[in-house]
Design a protein around this motif. Structure first.
Motif, PDB file in Angstrom:
ATOM      1  N   GLY A   1       6.559   7.394  16.789  1.00 49.04           N
ATOM      2  CA  GLY A   1       6.801   7.610  18.219  1.00 49.04           C
ATOM      3  C   GLY A   1       6.804   9.096  18.554  1.00 49.04           C
ATOM      4  N   HIS A   2       7.508   9.895  17.715  1.00 45.36           N
ATOM      5  CA  HIS A   2       7.529  11.350  17.928  1.00 45.36           C
ATOM      6  C   HIS A   2       6.106  11.906  17.841  1.00 45.36           C
ATOM      7  CE1 HIS A   2      11.652  12.571  18.374  1.00 45.36           C
ATOM      8  NE2 HIS A   2      12.034  11.859  17.325  1.00 45.36           N
ATOM      9  N   ALA A   3       5.348  11.417  16.852  1.00 47.57           N
ATOM     10  CA  ALA A   3       3.985  11.939  16.666  1.00 47.57           C
ATOM     11  C   ALA A   3       3.116  11.599  17.878  1.00 47.57           C
ATOM     12  CB  ALA A   3       3.380  11.361  15.389  1.00 47.57           C
ATOM     13  N   ALA A   4       3.225  10.370  18.371  1.00 46.90           N
ATOM     14  CA  ALA A   4       2.406   9.962  19.528  1.00 46.90           C
ATOM     15  C   ALA A   4       2.699  10.863  20.723  1.00 46.90           C
ATOM     16  CB  ALA A   4       2.690   8.501  19.874  1.00 46.90           C
ATOM     17  N   LEU A   5       3.975  11.124  20.970  1.00 40.11           N
ATOM     18  CA  LEU A   5       4.344  11.948  22.138  1.00 40.11           C
ATOM     19  C   LEU A   5       3.945  13.403  21.923  1.00 40.11           C
ATOM     20  CD1 LEU A   5       7.844  10.417  22.947  1.00 40.11           C
ATOM     21  CD2 LEU A   5       5.728  10.114  24.234  1.00 40.11           C
ATOM     22  N   THR A   6       4.054  13.879  20.682  1.00 45.25           N
ATOM     23  CA  THR A   6       3.717  15.280  20.406  1.00 45.25           C
ATOM     24  C   THR A   6       2.212  15.497  20.567  1.00 45.25           C
ATOM     25  OG1 THR A   6       5.570  15.354  18.888  1.00 45.25           O
ATOM     26  CG2 THR A   6       4.013  17.160  18.745  1.00 45.25           C
TER      27      THR A   6
END
Ligand SMILES: C[S@@+](CC[C@H](N)C(=O)[O-])C[C@H]1O[C@@H](n2cnc3c(N)ncnc32)[C@H](O)[C@@H]1O
Length: 366
Positions: A306-311
């Motif tokens: 999730g963090h990677a997708a948003l980043t």
């Protein structure tokens, strides 16, 4: 003698036995009753100790209304890609019958006992009702239940002892219930489990999927304890609740596992910081995923993906966003099931990255 010879009547449909109730309990403003359907799911049976109101709601659920629904979801199969063996220092455990891939389904079962969580009844009183619940199950299910692991080994409270060692929590009618799934009960704990479970109350079912590839004869494990807690807290919880000392790879290297958790925590704080001086970067997002995998936390990768997708979305990378939003949705499905609320968000992000509020929000950071 007609009644004695035919204890199973349709008067209480869908229950096959007359409900047996406590007196009115002021603390929950209701009695609690044992409801059994001994023919449930091809004679597997199910007993539920709950309020009359919740029993009515459960009676309306599809598995009790339509006998074919569970089979159509692959629930309660006769066998699966696993078998049970005695393992040194752990009692019984579940091993893979053949190689499994990440995402493969391992188990899907309904409980034989569901019991309203309360602390109103005395231990002997609760035991009396839970014993009725188990006694009313078909013989093979009763035997299966009574063969499961216990914590205290006190035969006078065996029904509660089995729950203590084996129950999962399932929300029904807005109230937490304890649920025992006999087949899945044989799965032991690891702090870096290779399998992940979720409950689907509408199907009264518990599902386990492989969180990473699992080799033939490898033990299949799930996590009983909050995996992101420090080593000492995990150990304390497992000893207190399940009376064993965890010797899994993360617990054997407690110090290293705590340091890894700290790194994970720092990376997550950085990635969750949307202020102008945030240190978030795709490099940090990739490092976070690596760290989860190194620690064997594959079952909990939804947060890292999730963090990677948003980043990636925040720096305007459609490809990175699509890749990780898809992986986040997949990881959420293994962890919370296909009706998880978060799924819509990750699918929306994957299909329309530019519409999300994170789009190019950190466009200067690479
Ligand atoms: C749900 S049962 C798991 C199956 C159990 N081993 C059996 O023989 O049926 C939970 C109990 O298994 C044992 N157990 C589970 N995970 C373990 C582990 N990692 N190490 C040692 N014992 C474990 C503990 O005795 C615990 O109370």
């Amino acid at each position: 003698h007609q009644d004695i010879l035919q204890p199973i009547t349709t008067n209480y449909a869908p229950w096959t036995h007359q409900p047996v109730c406590t007196e009115h309990l002021d603390a929950i403003d209701s009695p609690l009753c044992v409801y059994t359907n001994a023919t449930f799911s091809n004679g597997r049976g199910i007993s539920i100790f709950t309020t009359p109101q919740i029993a009515e709601e459960v009676a309306e659920l599809l598995p009790l209304q339509d006998p074919a629904i569970l089979a159509s979801h692959g629930v309660n199969p006769d066998e699966g890609p696993w078998h049970v063996r005695e393992l040194p220092g752990k009692g019984m455990g579940v091993l893979a019958k053949h190689d499994l891939h990440r995402g493969d389904r391992i188990t899907a079962y309904t409980p034989c006992l569901l019991a309203h969580m309360e602390n109103v009844l005395s231990t002997p009183e609760r035991e009396k009702f839970w014993r009725i619940a188990i006694d009313q199950l078909p013989c093979h299910s009763k035997e299966h239940y009574l063969s499961l692991a216990t914590i205290y080994g006190d035969p006078s409270v065996v029904n509660q002892d089995v729950v203590k060692a084996n129950a999962f929590e399932m929300q029904l009618g807005g109230q937490m219930h304890l649920a025992v799934f006999p087949e899945t009960s044989r799965m032991n704990h690891a702090c870096s489990p290779n399998a992940q479970y979720y409950l689907e109350p509408s199907l009264l079912a518990h599902f386990v999927h492989a969180a990473r590839d699992i080799s033939k004869d490898e033990e299949i494990t799930i996590s009983y304890a909050p995996p992101m807690q420090p080593h000492r807290a995990r150990q304390h919880y497992l000893l207190d609740a399940f009376h064993f000392t965890c010797t899994c790879s993360r617990c054997r290297n407690g110090k290293a596992s705590d340091m890894a958790l700290e790194e994970i925590d720092n990376l997550q704080s950085s990635l969750g910081d949307w202020s102008a001086d945030s240190t978030a970067s795709v490099k940090n997002a990739e490092a976070l995923i690596r760290k989860y995998k190194e620690e064997g936390l594959d079952a909990f990768l939804d947060t890292a993906y999730g963090h990677a997708a948003l980043t990636y979305n925040a720096v305007g990378s459609v490809r990175g966003t699509e890749k990780y939003a898809k992986l986040a949705a997949e990881a959420v499905t293994f962890k919370y099931g296909p009706s998880a609320a978060e799924l819509d968000m990750w699918r929306e992000l994957e299909s329309k990255p530019q519409r999300h509020s994170s789009w190019r929000r950190r466009k200067s950071i690479g």
